[in-house]
Design an enzyme around this catalytic site. Sequence first.
Site, mmCIF file in Angstrom:
data_model
loop_
_atom_site.group_PDB
_atom_site.id
_atom_site.type_symbol
_atom_site.label_atom_id
_atom_site.label_comp_id
_atom_site.label_asym_id
_atom_site.label_seq_id
_atom_site.Cartn_x
_atom_site.Cartn_y
_atom_site.Cartn_z
ATOM 1 N N LEU A 35 0.840 -1.213 0.000
ATOM 2 C CA LEU A 35 0.000 0.000 0.000
ATOM 3 C C LEU A 35 0.869 1.255 0.000
ATOM 4 N N ASP A 59 5.678 -5.904 2.540
ATOM 5 C CA ASP A 59 6.632 -5.278 1.618
ATOM 6 C C ASP A 59 7.491 -6.381 0.997
ATOM 7 N N LEU A 81 3.097 -8.454 -9.721
ATOM 8 C CA LEU A 81 2.904 -7.124 -10.325
ATOM 9 C C LEU A 81 3.472 -6.001 -9.469
ATOM 10 N N ALA A 83 5.406 -3.190 -7.996
ATOM 11 C CA ALA A 83 6.547 -2.461 -8.566
ATOM 12 C C ALA A 83 6.362 -0.976 -8.324
ATOM 13 N N GLU A 84 7.465 -0.266 -8.437
ATOM 14 C CA GLU A 84 7.386 1.177 -8.678
ATOM 15 C C GLU A 84 7.196 1.290 -10.184
ATOM 16 N N THR A 130 7.163 -5.073 -18.823
ATOM 17 C CA THR A 130 6.750 -3.952 -19.666
ATOM 18 C C THR A 130 7.487 -3.970 -21.006
ATOM 19 N N ASP A 131 6.896 -3.326 -22.002
ATOM 20 C CA ASP A 131 7.590 -3.186 -23.293
ATOM 21 C C ASP A 131 8.755 -2.187 -23.204
ATOM 22 N N GLU A 132 8.814 -1.411 -22.096
ATOM 23 C CA GLU A 132 9.868 -0.386 -21.998
ATOM 24 C C GLU A 132 11.257 -1.004 -21.905
ATOM 25 N N TYR A 155 13.430 3.326 -14.552
ATOM 26 C CA TYR A 155 12.305 2.383 -14.417
ATOM 27 C C TYR A 155 12.511 1.192 -15.355
ATOM 28 N N LYS A 159 13.135 -2.803 -14.495
ATOM 29 C CA LYS A 159 12.252 -3.882 -14.957
ATOM 30 C C LYS A 159 13.051 -4.887 -15.807
ATOM 31 N N TYR A 212 4.557 16.736 -22.862
ATOM 32 C CA TYR A 212 6.016 16.787 -22.859
ATOM 33 C C TYR A 212 6.556 16.998 -24.282
ATOM 34 N N ARG A 219 2.629 5.901 -28.133
ATOM 35 C CA ARG A 219 2.424 4.773 -27.240
ATOM 36 C C ARG A 219 1.324 3.868 -27.805
ATOM 37 N N GLY A 288 15.553 11.485 -21.595
ATOM 38 C CA GLY A 288 15.635 10.100 -22.089
ATOM 39 C C GLY A 288 14.308 9.574 -22.617
HETATM 40 P P1 NAD Z 1 0.838 0.675 -9.827
HETATM 41 O O1 NAD Z 1 1.928 1.644 -9.518
HETATM 42 O O2 NAD Z 1 -0.532 1.170 -10.065
HETATM 43 O O3 NAD Z 1 0.730 -0.416 -8.662
HETATM 44 C C1 NAD Z 1 1.851 -0.989 -8.067
HETATM 45 C C2 NAD Z 1 1.377 -1.712 -6.800
HETATM 46 O O4 NAD Z 1 2.529 -2.309 -6.183
HETATM 47 C C3 NAD Z 1 0.753 -0.779 -5.755
HETATM 48 O O5 NAD Z 1 -0.421 -1.356 -5.242
HETATM 49 C C4 NAD Z 1 1.826 -0.667 -4.688
HETATM 50 O O6 NAD Z 1 1.308 -0.454 -3.378
HETATM 51 C C5 NAD Z 1 2.497 -2.038 -4.792
HETATM 52 N N1 NAD Z 1 3.880 -1.996 -4.305
HETATM 53 C C6 NAD Z 1 4.847 -1.090 -4.633
HETATM 54 N N2 NAD Z 1 5.978 -1.358 -3.954
HETATM 55 C C7 NAD Z 1 5.724 -2.469 -3.209
HETATM 56 C C8 NAD Z 1 6.509 -3.238 -2.291
HETATM 57 N N3 NAD Z 1 7.784 -2.901 -2.012
HETATM 58 N N4 NAD Z 1 5.953 -4.320 -1.707
HETATM 59 C C9 NAD Z 1 4.663 -4.669 -1.986
HETATM 60 N N5 NAD Z 1 3.869 -3.956 -2.817
HETATM 61 C C10 NAD Z 1 4.402 -2.880 -3.415
HETATM 62 O O7 NAD Z 1 1.387 -0.169 -11.058
HETATM 63 P P2 NAD Z 1 0.604 -0.729 -12.342
HETATM 64 O O8 NAD Z 1 0.545 0.330 -13.361
HETATM 65 O O9 NAD Z 1 -0.615 -1.423 -11.889
HETATM 66 O O10 NAD Z 1 1.679 -1.809 -12.836
HETATM 67 C C11 NAD Z 1 1.685 -3.122 -12.300
HETATM 68 C C12 NAD Z 1 2.817 -3.917 -12.942
HETATM 69 O O11 NAD Z 1 2.621 -3.966 -14.350
HETATM 70 C C13 NAD Z 1 4.197 -3.309 -12.721
HETATM 71 O O12 NAD Z 1 5.103 -4.360 -12.536
HETATM 72 C C14 NAD Z 1 4.494 -2.576 -14.019
HETATM 73 O O13 NAD Z 1 5.869 -2.526 -14.262
HETATM 74 C C15 NAD Z 1 3.778 -3.456 -15.018
HETATM 75 N N6 NAD Z 1 3.278 -2.791 -16.233
HETATM 76 C C16 NAD Z 1 2.519 -1.663 -16.150
HETATM 77 C C17 NAD Z 1 2.006 -1.083 -17.325
HETATM 78 C C18 NAD Z 1 1.131 0.147 -17.269
HETATM 79 O O14 NAD Z 1 0.819 0.696 -18.338
HETATM 80 N N7 NAD Z 1 0.684 0.601 -16.121
HETATM 81 C C19 NAD Z 1 2.308 -1.656 -18.553
HETATM 82 C C20 NAD Z 1 3.122 -2.800 -18.598
HETATM 83 C C21 NAD Z 1 3.581 -3.361 -17.433
HETATM 84 O O1 DAU Z 2 4.774 0.973 -21.916
HETATM 85 C C1 DAU Z 2 4.396 0.462 -20.677
HETATM 86 C C2 DAU Z 2 4.624 1.503 -19.601
HETATM 87 O O2 DAU Z 2 3.638 2.510 -19.777
HETATM 88 C C3 DAU Z 2 4.567 0.934 -18.199
HETATM 89 O O3 DAU Z 2 5.603 0.004 -18.025
HETATM 90 C C4 DAU Z 2 4.680 2.039 -17.148
HETATM 91 O O4 DAU Z 2 4.517 1.502 -15.852
HETATM 92 C C5 DAU Z 2 3.594 3.064 -17.417
HETATM 93 O O5 DAU Z 2 3.713 4.138 -16.508
HETATM 94 C C6 DAU Z 2 3.666 3.581 -18.851
HETATM 95 O O6 DAU Z 2 4.857 4.374 -19.061
HETATM 96 P P1 DAU Z 2 4.825 5.736 -19.935
HETATM 97 O O7 DAU Z 2 5.966 6.566 -19.512
HETATM 98 O O8 DAU Z 2 4.667 5.427 -21.370
HETATM 99 O O9 DAU Z 2 3.417 6.329 -19.406
HETATM 100 P P2 DAU Z 2 2.984 7.812 -18.979
HETATM 101 O O10 DAU Z 2 1.500 7.784 -18.821
HETATM 102 O O11 DAU Z 2 3.801 8.340 -17.863
HETATM 103 O O12 DAU Z 2 3.330 8.652 -20.283
HETATM 104 C C7 DAU Z 2 2.749 8.343 -21.537
HETATM 105 C C8 DAU Z 2 3.317 9.317 -22.558
HETATM 106 O O13 DAU Z 2 2.825 10.639 -22.257
HETATM 107 C C9 DAU Z 2 4.835 9.443 -22.530
HETATM 108 O O14 DAU Z 2 5.301 9.672 -23.843
HETATM 109 C C10 DAU Z 2 5.098 10.675 -21.663
HETATM 110 C C11 DAU Z 2 3.901 11.544 -21.975
HETATM 111 N N1 DAU Z 2 3.427 12.426 -20.880
HETATM 112 C C12 DAU Z 2 3.223 11.872 -19.661
HETATM 113 C C13 DAU Z 2 2.771 12.659 -18.617
HETATM 114 C C14 DAU Z 2 2.553 12.052 -17.247
HETATM 115 C C15 DAU Z 2 3.163 13.757 -21.140
HETATM 116 O O15 DAU Z 2 3.318 14.246 -22.263
HETATM 117 N N2 DAU Z 2 2.700 14.534 -20.105
HETATM 118 C C16 DAU Z 2 2.512 14.041 -18.845
HETATM 119 O O16 DAU Z 2 2.124 14.815 -17.936
#
Ligand code: NAD
Ligand code: DAU
Length: 353
Positions: A35, A59, A81, A83-84, A130-132, A155, A159, A212, A219, A288
């Site tokens: 949490l 944790d 899942l 993660a930060e 992630t695809d990143e 990040y 990953k 940005y 994306r 970056g």
């Molecule tokens: P999120 O940030 O919304 O959720 C992360 C969760 O992990 C939270 O509930 C947080 O409390 C928990 N957490 C963080 N540190 C922890 C710790 N030390 N111990 C236990 N719990 C902890 O993330 P999300 O967007 O739901 O992503 C989930 C997973 O999917 C991640 O591994 C992320 O890399 C991956 N992912 C996300 C996306 C995306 O677009 N959001 C895309 C591809 C992959």
């Molecule tokens: O591709 C998968 C990833 O997608 C996940 O692994 C990550 O956890 C998730 O956060 C996401 O990463 P991005 O950096 O692509 O997502 P974000 O929503 O932060 O940004 C999407 C795009 O928008 C990126 O090109 C940055 C841009 N952006 C983002 C924010 C927050 C802006 O232009 N303005 C903004 O304020």
Amino acid sequence: MNMLITGGAGFIGSHVVRRFVNNYPNYKIYNLDALTYAGNLENLSDIENLPNYFFIKGDILDSIFINTIFEKYRFDGVIHLAAESHVDRSITDPLAFVKTNIFGTVNLLNAAKDVWKEETSNRRFYHISTDEVYGSLGKTGLFTEKTPYNPNSPYAASKASSDHFVRAYGETYGLPYIITNCSNNYGPNHFPEKLIPLCITNIIQNKPLPVYGDGKYTRDWLYVKDHAAAIDLVFHKGKNQETYNIGGFNEWQNIDLVKLLCRLLDQKLNREEGTSLKLITYVKDRPGHDLRYAIDASKINKELGWRPSVTFEEGLEMTIDWYLENQEWLDHVTSGDYIEYYEKMYNEKETNQ
Ligand code: NAD
Ligand code: DAU
């Protein structure tokens, strides 16, 4: 089946937990989450009293605690899942990402390896990535499962490292694993630091929409429930020691996406067409910043029959409606109110065991 889902109180994790709790009443689903600011038990309030759901606050950095729960519950399957997850935060605090995403993953791997050492059949460690990790594409091409890793943000590097550890535990210790690498998700319960929920909430509140750089970054967007469906399928039907890419077949330049959100919300809010476009504000670029992500999801499509079930139009409409109907959720995650909710919840029901 005793299943551990880590990060289940977060955005994607909460959709995965709900799906498994509802679809598999015979499984015991243990949601382990620290949490952090991104984790929110309100995301799961509709299923919190179901008999096959159990919340464990903890944790993944606490190896003693992790070993203890693996010993106690003898999990058969893990979907990891936790993660930060926010790229911008990784730029200001890389070490937090090293700790949670790398050390935390290795703690889980060690616990699974030790508990499963006598018996690995019907066990599975499923790592959500992630695809990143692949870095950035130019104007053409797609990421396949064979694209070399080339992470550009802290990040993405954390990953990528965690993916390598998972594979290495498979090679070295025979740990049964699967990794999936997914593109950008969107949908309900998305923390409003990410582009789509940030724009939706700022448009509602008439606040600037920070774009940005030149906004021409691309994306590939996937509705979160389609990702949860893919995870369900891979967990049950995927092959061990394999990786699968998951994507939306849905590329958008950020600026076009922000303009689309302006148009859709102006309609929903009965504002004059073009009103919200005035909120668009170009701001300093992300260091970056990866130009383009796009996934080739043909492997999961051909081998497991998965493809997205909703169009972007449908998914965005459901997402916008959810944010309009859940202003209270938004107020809670963006204020200290959530802490009160959690203390009440946690004191009354530490775990549902
Ligand atoms: P999120 O940030 O919304 O959720 C992360 C969760 O992990 C939270 O509930 C947080 O409390 C928990 N957490 C963080 N540190 C922890 C710790 N030390 N111990 C236990 N719990 C902890 O993330 P999300 O967007 O739901 O992503 C989930 C997973 O999917 C991640 O591994 C992320 O890399 C991956 N992912 C996300 C996306 C995306 O677009 N959001 C895309 C591809 C992959
Ligand atoms: O591709 C998968 C990833 O997608 C996940 O692994 C990550 O956890 C998730 O956060 C996401 O990463 P991005 O950096 O692509 O997502 P974000 O929503 O932060 O940004 C999407 C795009 O928008 C990126 O090109 C940055 C841009 N952006 C983002 C924010 C927050 C802006 O232009 N303005 C903004 O304020």
